[in-house]
Design an enzyme around this catalytic site. Structure first.
Site, mmCIF file in Angstrom:
data_model
loop_
_atom_site.group_PDB
_atom_site.id
_atom_site.type_symbol
_atom_site.label_atom_id
_atom_site.label_comp_id
_atom_site.label_asym_id
_atom_site.label_seq_id
_atom_site.Cartn_x
_atom_site.Cartn_y
_atom_site.Cartn_z
ATOM 1 C CG PHE A 36 -1.955 -1.344 1.649
ATOM 2 C CD1 PHE A 36 -3.018 -1.288 1.100
ATOM 3 C CD2 PHE A 36 -1.180 -2.430 1.875
ATOM 4 C CE1 PHE A 36 -3.608 -2.683 0.978
ATOM 5 C CE2 PHE A 36 -2.283 -4.173 2.263
ATOM 6 C CZ PHE A 36 -3.634 -3.752 1.639
ATOM 7 C CE1 TYR A 37 5.527 1.200 -2.600
ATOM 8 C CE2 TYR A 37 4.107 0.300 -3.456
ATOM 9 C CZ TYR A 37 5.337 0.134 -3.502
ATOM 10 O OH TYR A 37 6.129 -0.268 -3.616
ATOM 11 C CG PHE A 38 -0.221 5.415 2.239
ATOM 12 C CD1 PHE A 38 -1.011 6.173 2.586
ATOM 13 C CD2 PHE A 38 0.477 4.406 2.792
ATOM 14 C CE1 PHE A 38 -1.688 5.318 3.536
ATOM 15 C CE2 PHE A 38 -0.303 3.630 3.190
ATOM 16 C CZ PHE A 38 -1.738 4.051 3.956
ATOM 17 C CB VAL A 106 0.039 6.296 -4.051
ATOM 18 C CG1 VAL A 106 0.240 6.416 -5.737
ATOM 19 C CG2 VAL A 106 -0.230 7.433 -3.863
ATOM 20 N NE ARG A 107 -2.438 0.812 -9.571
ATOM 21 C CZ ARG A 107 -2.683 -0.173 -9.613
ATOM 22 N NH1 ARG A 107 -2.559 -1.436 -8.617
ATOM 23 N NH2 ARG A 107 -3.356 -0.838 -10.951
#
Length: 188
Positions: A36-38, A106-107
């Site tokens: 999980f990207y931020f 982000v995604r």
């Protein structure tokens, strides 16, 4: 500690598996991973070439900061990774906390990862085969090194990748590849 890594898209997984067996690499248990990207609330990670990620490995959880990539053939960057409480509740709470602090999701990147360990010339390597949802099959050759041994470590990664028959390394992250793919499909 610096992470030195080369990544390759592979079309013949069986050939790579045969090479790994031939050099005596030890296979680890396959892992189900989701990243999980931020995005930072006041800094553009695309411009600074940094990343903040939460990784779920089965029920284990880790938070990782990745610093900017250095301008070399390999992907070299500072990486700080910390484990935190296992399970979906802790994962959900950390995601919520980051969002409350202004970080934006982000995604996600989902993959099945099969790790292999290899010891050569007093250096530990991790070689992984990743089946990345939406992208295909990749291999990564990685080692960790201190600043003083960086050149030697990068040469060792390049040499091992060549020995495994891997060529045309990719410096773009899985996240970057997925986002590029989405942008190109959005332009159609």
């Amino acid at each position: 500690m610096l992470e030195i890594e080369q990544k390759f898209q592979i079309s013949d997984k069986s050939q790579l598996l045969a090479q790994l067996e031939q050099i005596g690499a030890t296979q680890g248990s396959p892992l189900d991973q989701e990243d999980f990207y931020f995005a930072h609330p006041s800094r553009n990670f695309v411009e600074t070439d940094e990343a903040l990620r939460i990784r779920r490995i089965g029920t284990e959880n880790h938070i990782t900061y990745k610093g900017p990539k250095r301008a070399t053939v390999s992907k070299i960057r500072k990486e700080i990774e910390l484990a935190f409480e296992a399970g979906p509740a802790a994962l959900s709470q950390l995601k919520e906390m980051l969002e409350l602090l202004g970080f934006q999701p982000v995604r996600n990147v989902k993959k099945q990862r099969t790790p292999y360990s290899f010891q050569h010339n007093q250096r530990h390597f991790e070689i992984t085969i990743d089946e990345v949802e939406g992208l295909g099959t990749f291999a990564e050759v990685e080692t960790l090194a201190e600043e003083a041994e960086l050149e030697q470590a990068e040469a060792a990664v390049i040499q091992l990748a060549g020995q495994l028959g891997l060529s045309s390394s990719i410096r773009t992250s899985y996240l970057g590849m997925l986002m590029q793919q989405e942008e190109s499909h959005g332009a159609d």
